[in-house]
Design an enzyme around this catalytic site. Sequence first.
Site, PDB file in Angstrom:
ATOM      1  N   ASP A 445      -0.470   6.478   0.475  1.00  0.00           N
ATOM      2  CA  ASP A 445       0.732   7.214   0.873  1.00  0.00           C
ATOM      3  C   ASP A 445       0.874   7.271   2.397  1.00  0.00           C
ATOM      4  O   ASP A 445      -0.086   7.015   3.136  1.00  0.00           O
ATOM      5  CB  ASP A 445       0.629   8.642   0.292  1.00  0.00           C
ATOM      6  CG  ASP A 445       1.973   9.204  -0.119  1.00  0.00           C
ATOM      7  OD1 ASP A 445       2.999   8.731   0.399  1.00  0.00           O
ATOM      8  OD2 ASP A 445       1.998  10.139  -0.950  1.00  0.00           O
ATOM      9  N   ASP A 511      10.592   8.931  -4.487  1.00  0.00           N
ATOM     10  CA  ASP A 511      10.039  10.145  -5.091  1.00  0.00           C
ATOM     11  C   ASP A 511      10.994  10.727  -6.124  1.00  0.00           C
ATOM     12  O   ASP A 511      10.607  11.622  -6.879  1.00  0.00           O
ATOM     13  CB  ASP A 511       9.789  11.206  -4.009  1.00  0.00           C
ATOM     14  CG  ASP A 511       8.380  11.117  -3.456  1.00  0.00           C
ATOM     15  OD1 ASP A 511       7.606  10.280  -3.939  1.00  0.00           O
ATOM     16  OD2 ASP A 511       8.059  11.891  -2.535  1.00  0.00           O
TER      17      ASP A 511
HETATM   18  C1  DGJ Z   1       4.515  11.787  -1.695  1.00  0.00           C
HETATM   19  C2  DGJ Z   1       4.541  10.762  -2.780  1.00  0.00           C
HETATM   20  O1  DGJ Z   1       5.687   9.995  -2.699  1.00  0.00           O
HETATM   21  C3  DGJ Z   1       4.376  11.458  -4.115  1.00  0.00           C
HETATM   22  O2  DGJ Z   1       4.508  10.549  -5.159  1.00  0.00           O
HETATM   23  C4  DGJ Z   1       3.027  12.100  -4.130  1.00  0.00           C
HETATM   24  O3  DGJ Z   1       2.028  11.129  -4.071  1.00  0.00           O
HETATM   25  C5  DGJ Z   1       2.909  13.064  -2.966  1.00  0.00           C
HETATM   26  N1  DGJ Z   1       3.230  12.446  -1.714  1.00  0.00           N
HETATM   27  C6  DGJ Z   1       1.530  13.633  -2.883  1.00  0.00           C
HETATM   28  O4  DGJ Z   1       1.379  14.434  -1.800  1.00  0.00           O
END
Ligand code: DGJ
Length: 719
Positions: A445, A511
């Site tokens: 991430d 997301d």
């Molecule tokens: C942002 C990501 O896009 C989510 O899918 C998840 O992994 C969160 N971060 C976790 O903090």
Amino acid sequence: MHSSRPLHLARGGTSVVVDTSTAGLPSILYWGPALGECPAAELAALASASVPQRVSGSIDSPARLTLIPQESYGWQGTPGFTGQRGSGFLTPAFQVTDLTAGQNELTITANDDDAGLALKIQLTLTEAGLLRQRLAVTNTGTEEYEVRSLLAFFPLPDSAQEVLDHTGRHLRERSPQRHNLTTGSYHRESRRGRPGADATLLVAAGERAFGFERGRVHAVHTAWSGNHQYIVEQTPSGDRFLACGELLLPQEMSLAPGATYAAPDAFGSWGDGLNELASRFHTEFRSRPEHPDRPRPVTLNTWEAVYFDHNLPTLKALADRAAQAGIERYVLDDGWFSGRRDDTAGLGDWFVDETIWPDGLAPLIDHVRSLGMEFGLWFEPEMVNPDSQLARNHPEWIIQTPGRLPVAARQQQVLNLAIPEAYDYILTCIDDVLRTNDIAYIKWDHNRDLLEAADATSGAAVVHSNVEAVYRLMAELKERHPRLEIESCASGGARVDMGILRHTDRIWTSDCIDPIERLVNQKYTGLLVPPELMGMHVGGPRSHSTGRTHSLSFRSATAIFGHFGVEWDISNLTAEELGRLGSWIDLHKRWRDVLHAGTTVHADLPDPSMDLRGVVASDKRSALYGYSLTGSSASYPPGRITFPGLDPMTTYSITPAAFDYEDQGQSGLAWVEAARNGAPLAMSGRLLGALGVQAPVLFPEQSVLIEVRAQTPERHHTS
Ligand code: DGJ
């Protein structure tokens, strides 16, 4: 010395004609569909025909749009190269010193000895028919030289009238926007240290109202995960072009004598419609040696199921249900490492949190593995929370203007991985976790934009060096752990480009997993990225990011085309509900070979609330389409849906594959009834593409999947 005849490169259905006689550097005269045999005399005529007339009030030898257009040869639009040495020599005048041409590649070197610079330009037509430009400049002088920009230029035909690019934000990446191409310059820039949620994956320009099925269109992409720039420009003398490259910060690319700056690869594609344009990018991805070559495992990600609420019995129960539904990979998201009870602390301390995991991750990993699934783990290697041991021990590793931290985002800051000790620390931490646990996958991430991205001690800009460091880090981890796969996530889709995808095996597309949002997001991300590299998950009935509620079939039918997964607390589903989810997973598995190797298509339907997309197998013997109604249709019944991409001469049967939409009481639809009665309609690909069938009446926010299979025996060509 080089010859000055025009050169014709041809490959993958694309031709490029380069005039090597233009002043300064060569110029692309043509880039588009293959021209076939072109006698030298015809190419020479084309070169002469392209020389502009001298006009009043202008310079004496009209400037040409060369590969790197230069002011020193009269160019007054955006320059191809800028830089400076001390306070002198602002505009070099490159001249070709060598030119090597093959059938699909052209390498040019050019120098300006007075300026102390050497340029290397490599034009390649790839097997997929993409035009790749690889540019590099070397400081041949005796003092430092600062490169400010080195951009790849791609000419547009006169038919290009309209521009398409993307904007967006967190939870809504890749929103398309269009405008007319007029005189002037349109710049899209990323200054976020990563491409960004608003980043355009490409800039396209084409015939007025070009769509997915029709209209000549060209587009470019920069394979780079840091700051970038895209330009569409039309000069007052009628030159039109696309240009792209890295956006360098002041003093970021200061070349010592003998040093070289290699710009990121720039790729250009064209098509009669965006379907064809995108398919060249997809073919390119699939031809890379690093492209995943085994079926994409159906994934369960724990994020929207449990967030930070990690406890072993819950997570094991989730794994049990996942395995029952047919899931093949289980990914433990954020929250497993030291001090990470929420998103305010812990980033940088990559050690299993003993308060939550007293026996380490092994009890969960062993359980997941015993159920036959792979295990994956979340990291955010480039980040640090000020509330962490790492930040307390090494504040000097945090990217910042000396003495002042950048404005925080998600309570976090960015590590400077260009510092060797910081890089080694992160490499060692991740490597240790991978060596001591059975982990096949990292979700990698990157949850904040970079601001004031400087080295804490020297104040020098560090975006470029950090992009290189992260590529190196990923490569090194994969070398140490050859089976390892990596997902590139950046608050969803804020880091999507061909640079990061050289080192990673999929992207987290957004997301937001609300299917209404995802239909747009996936359609436009798919202009660059093939579906097997796009994470697409089935979320819970009520979307966590929009609050909309959708049926399982709508959620599944929009996710089924990609790297399929589930991100939902399925531990409380009834056996019947889990069975229904399992049927979608089975359907995906039955089709995934086609979905992940075939040609993605979108239909240009007149009604904006109707969406038809699909994937046609490479041999065109089968295809899976999804038809969705995103809002209420103005027509009732809604009219026809057409099926692009089929072989016009083949006869296909057409059958609904998943048809559990709510019956709205209307009389049956003839082609659906025929399929239900075991005698599906048979139609040629020509008719299905041109006329199609009546769309079923759906409620808004519903989908149906439609299977199309060849009836007539395969045609064998003898020669
Ligand atoms: C942002 C990501 O896009 C989510 O899918 C998840 O992994 C969160 N971060 C976790 O903090």
